[in-house]
Structures are given as C-alpha cells and as structure tokens.
Design a protein around this motif. Structure first.
Motif, PDB file in Angstrom:
ATOM      1  N   ARG A 158      14.134 -12.179  30.431  1.00  0.00           N
ATOM      2  CA  ARG A 158      14.293 -13.473  29.546  1.00  0.00           C
ATOM      3  C   ARG A 158      12.832 -14.462  29.651  1.00  0.00           C
ATOM      4  NH1 ARG A 158      20.004 -15.060  31.709  1.00  0.00           N
ATOM      5  NH2 ARG A 158      18.781 -15.118  33.921  1.00  0.00           N
ATOM      6  N   SER A 159      12.324 -14.898  28.406  1.00  0.00           N
ATOM      7  CA  SER A 159      11.336 -15.679  28.460  1.00  0.00           C
ATOM      8  C   SER A 159      11.615 -16.630  27.225  1.00  0.00           C
ATOM      9  CB  SER A 159      10.135 -14.817  28.081  1.00  0.00           C
ATOM     10  OG  SER A 159       8.942 -15.470  28.195  1.00  0.00           O
ATOM     11  N   GLU A 160      11.069 -17.712  27.389  1.00  0.00           N
ATOM     12  CA  GLU A 160      11.045 -18.662  26.299  1.00  0.00           C
ATOM     13  C   GLU A 160       9.834 -19.650  26.392  1.00  0.00           C
ATOM     14  OE1 GLU A 160      14.441 -21.670  24.387  1.00  0.00           O
ATOM     15  OE2 GLU A 160      13.813 -22.442  26.374  1.00  0.00           O
ATOM     16  N   ALA A 161       9.253 -20.126  25.135  1.00  0.00           N
ATOM     17  CA  ALA A 161       8.009 -20.909  25.199  1.00  0.00           C
ATOM     18  C   ALA A 161       8.313 -21.948  24.127  1.00  0.00           C
ATOM     19  CB  ALA A 161       6.725 -20.158  24.925  1.00  0.00           C
ATOM     20  N   ALA A 162       8.129 -23.164  24.407  1.00  0.00           N
ATOM     21  CA  ALA A 162       8.504 -24.360  23.511  1.00  0.00           C
ATOM     22  C   ALA A 162       7.251 -25.171  23.528  1.00  0.00           C
ATOM     23  CB  ALA A 162       9.498 -24.971  24.024  1.00  0.00           C
ATOM     24  N   LEU A 163       7.037 -25.776  22.438  1.00  0.00           N
ATOM     25  CA  LEU A 163       5.843 -26.548  22.164  1.00  0.00           C
ATOM     26  C   LEU A 163       6.449 -27.930  21.639  1.00  0.00           C
ATOM     27  CD1 LEU A 163       2.830 -27.651  22.157  1.00  0.00           C
ATOM     28  CD2 LEU A 163       2.923 -26.457  19.675  1.00  0.00           C
ATOM     29  N   LEU A 164       6.191 -29.402  21.947  1.00  0.00           N
ATOM     30  CA  LEU A 164       6.693 -30.635  21.621  1.00  0.00           C
ATOM     31  C   LEU A 164       5.483 -31.413  21.208  1.00  0.00           C
ATOM     32  CD1 LEU A 164       8.858 -29.558  24.022  1.00  0.00           C
ATOM     33  CD2 LEU A 164       9.843 -31.701  23.168  1.00  0.00           C
ATOM     34  N   VAL A 165       5.543 -31.908  19.772  1.00  0.00           N
ATOM     35  CA  VAL A 165       4.499 -32.682  19.580  1.00  0.00           C
ATOM     36  C   VAL A 165       5.196 -34.046  18.909  1.00  0.00           C
ATOM     37  CG1 VAL A 165       2.679 -32.939  17.734  1.00  0.00           C
ATOM     38  CG2 VAL A 165       3.294 -30.585  18.633  1.00  0.00           C
TER      39      VAL A 165
END
Length: 204
Positions: A158-165
C-alpha cells in the motif's frame, strides 16, 4: 472524497490518526445489463488508521498501529492489520523526515461471500515528509509492504503520496495518488487499485 488527519507530536511520543472515504459513480449506456439506473459505482472505500510511536533512544523508536479498510469494488468486506515493531529516523529536521521501520503484523481479511482468512507477516514501512521551499508546499509519501511469513508470493503493498500547496493561511490545495496491490484478491477483482484525488484541505 473526504479525509481527516490528526497528528500529535510531543517528544518522546507521536500519535497519528487518519480516516478517509471515497465514493464515485460512472454513467453507463441505458442498455447495459449490469445497471438499472444508468450509473455504475466505481469507488466505495473507507479507511482508518491509528498509530503510535515512542522514542527508545534518539532516532530509534518503537511503533504500534491498527488500520482497517472496506472496499466494495474489490469485494472487500473488511481488512484489519495490527502491526508493531521498531523503526529508525535517518533524517529528522524541521523540514525533512525520512524513516524506515520493520516489525510483525497480521493481515486479517474477509471478502464478500467468503470465509475469513489471515496470515502473519513481516511488516516493512517507509515514511517521507518534506516541507519544500517552493511556495511553502509539503509532500508526504508513505508505503508499507506486508508479505506472508510462510509464502512471500502472498503479499500486500500500500502506498500513498500527497502534495499540499497553500492558498491562504489555513487552506491548501491537495492532490494525492494512492495505490494498493493485493497479490491474492477476491475472485474477479483486480490485484491493483489506483486512485487519484484533488481538492481542498483545511489545516489548523
């Protein structure tokens, strides 16, 4: 799609709670025999996780976690994964965190219309958090790998990548990609599930 993340960090301990829900439908042809209202459900998934960490010595920590998942599309009634073990923070600054951990876990699953099944696993985990200098953006990327102790061909990734701007002081634009690979899914279900979400995140 909606989600919640609560993160408490006060040395020598850290506690994280996450929860998310995703639902989507897709219009189909009226003559499709699999639909009766012109729509097909393409996503219906709920997840939750509680994790605690405690520093044994600087950089070396003990962790314990419990997560749960429901996924209608993958015919997954529930999946429960308790884990515990040790981890090490290779980089830990105000702007960058990279840590790896390893321990034991038990993967307990029930698919629609089938009996419960489970296996003991060696749990491998990775977490990267980066407060980027560009526009004060932040990146969070986590992965765990759970092979069965008695059969490494039976595994879960299981993998998750998140970018917050940031947009304003408390509101950020968030885009995320998550992927789950189950080597032994339910009959007729895909081994791989990939999802992307984009929206707004309130940060306090």
């Amino acid at each position: 799609a909606t989600g919640l993340l609560l993160d408490r960090r006060k040395a020598p301990s850290r506690v994280t709670f996450t929860a998310s829900y995703r639902y989507a439908t897709q219009k189909e042809d009226d003559d499709d025999p699999l639909t009766d209202d012109g729509e097909r459900t393409t996503e219906n998934e709920a997840k939750g996780m509680l994790r605690g960490e405690y520093d044994i010595i600087p950089r070396l920590y003990w962790y314990g976690s419990q997560d749960a998942e429901y996924d209608e599309i993958e015919s997954l009634s529930y999946r429960l994964v308790p884990k515990t073990g040790l981890g090490y923070r290779f980089w830990d600054t105000e702007t960058f965190l990279f840590q790896l951990d390893m321990g034991g876990a038990y993967v307990y699953e029930n698919f629609f219309g089938s009996d419960d099944a489970g296996y003991f696993s060696i749990a491998f985990g990775k977490l990267l958090e980066w407060e980027m200098p560009w526009l004060e953006s932040s990146l969070r990327w986590k992965t765990d790998y759970l092979p069965a102790v008695d059969d490494w061909g039976d595994f879960l990734v299981r993998s998750e990548a998140a970018l917050l701007v940031p947009m304003i002081s408390w509101l950020k634009f968030r885009i995320a990609v998550s992927e789950t690979h189950d080597s032994t899914p339910a009959d007729g279900a895909d081994k791989n599930t990939l999802a992307t979400t984009a929206g707004l995140a309130a940060v306090y």
